[in-house]
Scaffold this active site. Structure first.
Site, PDB file in Angstrom:
ATOM      1  N   GLU A 111      23.747 117.015  -5.830  1.00  0.00           N
ATOM      2  CA  GLU A 111      23.481 116.458  -4.493  1.00  0.00           C
ATOM      3  C   GLU A 111      22.158 115.711  -4.515  1.00  0.00           C
ATOM      4  OE1 GLU A 111      20.852 117.703  -2.597  1.00  0.00           O
ATOM      5  OE2 GLU A 111      20.290 119.378  -3.885  1.00  0.00           O
ATOM      6  N   ASN A 142      14.670 113.846  -9.613  1.00  0.00           N
ATOM      7  CA  ASN A 142      13.636 114.530  -8.840  1.00  0.00           C
ATOM      8  C   ASN A 142      12.296 114.529  -9.564  1.00  0.00           C
ATOM      9  OD1 ASN A 142      15.164 114.949  -6.635  1.00  0.00           O
ATOM     10  ND2 ASN A 142      15.275 117.167  -6.772  1.00  0.00           N
ATOM     11  N   PHE A 188       8.415 106.395  -2.158  1.00  0.00           N
ATOM     12  CA  PHE A 188       7.715 107.484  -2.862  1.00  0.00           C
ATOM     13  C   PHE A 188       6.379 107.054  -3.468  1.00  0.00           C
ATOM     14  CE2 PHE A 188      10.167 111.416  -2.719  1.00  0.00           C
ATOM     15  CZ  PHE A 188      11.176 110.954  -1.881  1.00  0.00           C
ATOM     16  N   LEU A 189       5.713 106.140  -2.786  1.00  0.00           N
ATOM     17  CA  LEU A 189       4.363 105.743  -3.196  1.00  0.00           C
ATOM     18  C   LEU A 189       3.363 106.107  -2.104  1.00  0.00           C
ATOM     19  CD1 LEU A 189       4.762 102.258  -4.932  1.00  0.00           C
ATOM     20  CD2 LEU A 189       4.284 104.462  -5.999  1.00  0.00           C
ATOM     21  N   CYS A 193      12.659 121.538  -3.477  1.00  0.00           N
ATOM     22  CA  CYS A 193      13.299 120.833  -4.595  1.00  0.00           C
ATOM     23  C   CYS A 193      12.296 120.283  -5.597  1.00  0.00           C
ATOM     24  CB  CYS A 193      14.183 119.717  -4.060  1.00  0.00           C
ATOM     25  SG  CYS A 193      15.644 120.380  -3.273  1.00  0.00           S
ATOM     26  N   LYS A 245      10.043 122.872  -7.588  1.00  0.00           N
ATOM     27  CA  LYS A 245      10.755 123.787  -8.488  1.00  0.00           C
ATOM     28  C   LYS A 245      11.537 123.006  -9.552  1.00  0.00           C
ATOM     29  CE  LYS A 245      15.148 124.823  -6.166  1.00  0.00           C
ATOM     30  NZ  LYS A 245      16.159 124.356  -7.067  1.00  0.00           N
ATOM     31  N   LYS A 255       7.631 118.259   5.194  1.00  0.00           N
ATOM     32  CA  LYS A 255       7.727 116.840   5.551  1.00  0.00           C
ATOM     33  C   LYS A 255       8.309 116.775   6.958  1.00  0.00           C
ATOM     34  CE  LYS A 255      12.311 115.724   3.875  1.00  0.00           C
ATOM     35  NZ  LYS A 255      13.121 114.844   3.060  1.00  0.00           N
TER      36      LYS A 255
HETATM   37  C1  UDX Z   1      14.309 115.852  -2.567  1.00  0.00           C
HETATM   38  C2  UDX Z   1      14.995 114.602  -3.125  1.00  0.00           C
HETATM   39  O1  UDX Z   1      14.432 113.438  -2.519  1.00  0.00           O
HETATM   40  C3  UDX Z   1      16.484 114.665  -2.890  1.00  0.00           C
HETATM   41  O2  UDX Z   1      17.133 113.537  -3.468  1.00  0.00           O
HETATM   42  C4  UDX Z   1      17.000 115.953  -3.537  1.00  0.00           C
HETATM   43  O3  UDX Z   1      18.362 116.091  -3.418  1.00  0.00           O
HETATM   44  C5  UDX Z   1      16.301 117.153  -2.948  1.00  0.00           C
HETATM   45  O4  UDX Z   1      14.903 117.005  -3.147  1.00  0.00           O
HETATM   46  P1  UDX Z   1      13.532 116.725  -0.189  1.00  0.00           P
HETATM   47  O5  UDX Z   1      13.090 117.982  -0.870  1.00  0.00           O
HETATM   48  O6  UDX Z   1      14.289 116.836   1.079  1.00  0.00           O
HETATM   49  O7  UDX Z   1      14.462 115.852  -1.166  1.00  0.00           O
HETATM   50  O8  UDX Z   1      12.220 115.890   0.108  1.00  0.00           O
HETATM   51  P2  UDX Z   1      11.658 114.444  -0.259  1.00  0.00           P
HETATM   52  O9  UDX Z   1      11.971 113.483   0.810  1.00  0.00           O
HETATM   53  O10 UDX Z   1      12.044 114.058  -1.639  1.00  0.00           O
HETATM   54  O11 UDX Z   1      10.092 114.748  -0.214  1.00  0.00           O
HETATM   55  C6  UDX Z   1       9.526 115.732  -1.077  1.00  0.00           C
HETATM   56  C7  UDX Z   1       8.060 115.862  -0.850  1.00  0.00           C
HETATM   57  O12 UDX Z   1       7.364 114.728  -1.320  1.00  0.00           O
HETATM   58  C8  UDX Z   1       7.636 116.045   0.610  1.00  0.00           C
HETATM   59  O13 UDX Z   1       6.651 117.049   0.682  1.00  0.00           O
HETATM   60  C9  UDX Z   1       7.042 114.698   0.987  1.00  0.00           C
HETATM   61  O14 UDX Z   1       6.051 114.813   1.996  1.00  0.00           O
HETATM   62  C10 UDX Z   1       6.448 114.281  -0.345  1.00  0.00           C
HETATM   63  N1  UDX Z   1       6.297 112.819  -0.480  1.00  0.00           N
HETATM   64  C11 UDX Z   1       7.392 112.024  -0.471  1.00  0.00           C
HETATM   65  C12 UDX Z   1       5.037 112.274  -0.664  1.00  0.00           C
HETATM   66  O15 UDX Z   1       4.028 112.994  -0.699  1.00  0.00           O
HETATM   67  N2  UDX Z   1       4.922 110.920  -0.837  1.00  0.00           N
HETATM   68  C13 UDX Z   1       5.999 110.103  -0.840  1.00  0.00           C
HETATM   69  O16 UDX Z   1       5.801 108.892  -1.010  1.00  0.00           O
HETATM   70  C14 UDX Z   1       7.264 110.661  -0.641  1.00  0.00           C
END
Ligand code: UDX
Length: 473
Positions: free
Chosen positions: A152, A228, A269-270, A280, A283, A340
């Site tokens: 997923e 991830n 993701f920047l 996720c 871990k 988040k």
């Molecule tokens: C993640 C993956 O994105 C998803 O594809 C997978 O299936 C499950 O894990 P999720 O855990 O819901 O999803 O969160 P995500 O949106 O990836 O954010 C993860 C963390 O990174 C959050 O704490 C967020 O605040 C942080 N983040 C994200 C940043 O610090 N900077 C960014 O630019 C993006």
């Protein structure tokens, strides 16, 4: 198609509800009876946008049901999706005991042959072990079990949209019948035109038809970890650049904007800040490091990304101490607890680490979050939970923005300024516009903004290592 879902966490619930939404007959099951009782009573154990309406609609239509009897669910499904948890063990490895438990259950309870699909995030080669386990536990049965992997890519907060409008669907299979079955399951999503918009056109992204990738089971398992971990590396890279910006005099927002415009890099993701949390990324990168180490591969790139992430709170507190001198007895407001926005999930949330550290320093902590208060209260029963952001701001000597909820951007900031004892905002997510904040009379510190441009009366070099180390110990 008749589908069983084992495990009603984020992945299981969203997958089960969305599979019902696209027309399948789904029975979801979990060994947590309390969770199933909540679901049967019409409640949801998690907060996830749109999930409630989809669950309600499909339960009413008779396509979705819940049971604490895992055997009943197994018998219902021609296809059984394993969505159980794979939490980290002490050494960072994924704990696969729930997957093993699911294999035993399926083998013992099945009354017909099944396609068993791994949806939980698992290390590579789990499919082989699952196949073996099903054969061993089912050795006295006439039924056969085929294993497939279908990772997923659901982000919390947008999981329903991600499921129904994915960029890609990955299916790892070892034979053609398994591929045919999974293609059939996802056909309504692959042919988006056939999919009635479940969100009633509201917010529904008009996306291109998703790609379907048919791979080996090993590749499918690896794809999930590789994705991830790459996202984690990207975030840590942004944070590394943010630190350089702070020290050397550049604005990380400008740098990231320019980087993101390069199509080879992309803007997602920047975002620098307090780092990645949730159940996720932290871990998965840990488990991937362990997997690489066991395979004898140099994983120092991943280790560095993990280390940078672990140090984000140190760095934030170092800056906080620069502004506040000492934290002891200071009344500090924390805005945002979930890892988040748009979720109530606080697992591995930076806020949890931060609050723990503030309490160690004997600060008076007051917190507010639109969704995650109840879960945080279980961890920190003694801190003050505000009815809203304004109550948290009242009398505070600093306000820390830890999660970038949209509603925080829209607060009445002049009112907040008038409520605070000292109008200092430490913005751990660069949610606000620093210049506007200073114009409103705040002292303001973002992430990756050099001290010279950190507007406010006390702007100076942040304190260096010794204090950071003191805070760490
Ligand atoms: C993640 C993956 O994105 C998803 O594809 C997978 O299936 C499950 O894990 P999720 O855990 O819901 O999803 O969160 P995500 O949106 O990836 O954010 C993860 C963390 O990174 C959050 O704490 C967020 O605040 C942080 N983040 C994200 C940043 O610090 N900077 C960014 O630019 C993006």
């Amino acid at each position: 198609m008749q589908i069983a879902i084992l495990g009603c966490g984020y992945v299981g619930l969203v997958s089960g509800a969305c599979l019902a939404e696209i027309g399948h007959s789904v029975v979801c099951s979990d060994n947590d009876e309390g969770k199933i009782r909540t679901l049967i009573a019409g409640g949801l154990p998690i907060y996830e946008p749109y999930l409630s309406e989809i669950v309600t609609r499909n339960v009413a239509a008779g396509r979705l049901s819940f049971t604490a009897d895992l055997g009943e669910a197994v018998r219902h499904g021609d296809v059984v999706f394993i969505c159980v948890g794979t939490p980290p063990l002490q050494d960072g490895d994924a704990d696969l005991s729930a997957i093993d438990g699911a294999a035993r259950l399926i083998a013992v309870e099945a009354r017909s042959s099944k396609l068993v699909v791994e949806k939980s995030t698992v290390p590579m080669q789990t499919g082989q072990k699952l196949t073996r386990a099903l054969a061993i536990y089912g050795r006295n049965s006439k039924n056969s079990f085929t294993v497939a992997s279908n990772p997923e890519f659901l982000r919390e907060g947008t999981a329903v949209l991600d499921f129904l409008h994915p960029d890609r669907i990955v299916i790892g299979v070892s034979d053609e019948p398994a591929e045919t079955k999974l293609r059939e399951i996802y056909r309504p999503i692959l042919e988006q035109s056939a999919l009635p918009c479940p969100i009633h056109q509201r917010d529904c992204p008009t996306k291109d038809t998703p790609a379907l990738l048919v791979t080996s089971i090993n590749s499918a398992e690896l794809i999930k970890h590789a994705c991830n971990s790459f996202l984690a590396v990207k975030i840590s890279y942004a944070n590394l650049i943010a630190d350089i910006c702070e020290k050397m005099g550049a604005d990380v927002e400008e740098v990231m904007r320019a980087m993101g415009l390069d199509p080879r890099i992309g803007p997602a993701f920047l975002r620098p800040g307090l780092g990645f949390g949730g159940f996720c990324l932290p871990k998965d990168i840990q488990a991937f490091i362990r997997l690489g180490e066991k395979a004898g591969v140099d994983v120092s790139l991943l280790r560095s990304a993990e280390l940078i992430n672990k140090r984000r709170i140190d760095h934030f507190l170092t800056n906080a101490t620069h502004w506040l001198w000492t934290l002891k007895d200071k009344r500090i407001g924390v805005l945002g607890l979930s890892f988040k926005p748009n979720t109530d999930d606080i697992r591995f949330a930076p806020a949890v680490d931060l609050i723990g550290r503030l309490l160690q320093e004997h600060a008076q902590v007051r917190v507010y979050d639109p969704e995650a208060m109840a879960k945080t209260r279980e961890l920190f029963p003694a801190i003050h939970y505000g009815a809203d952001a304004y109550e948290v701001a009242e009398g505070s000597e600093a306000l820390m923005i830890v999660t970038e909820w949209d509603s925080f951007r829209d607060l009445d900031w002049p009112r907040i300024r008038s409520l605070m004892q000292r109008p200092l905002v430490l913005d751990g997510r660069n949610l606000l516009n620093g210049k506007e904040m200073v114009a409103m009379g705040f002292e303001y510190q973002g992430v990756g903004i050099p001290p010279a441009e950190t507007w406010g009366p006390n702007a100076a070099q942040p304190v260096e290592a010794p204090l950071a180390q003191r805070l760490r110990t």
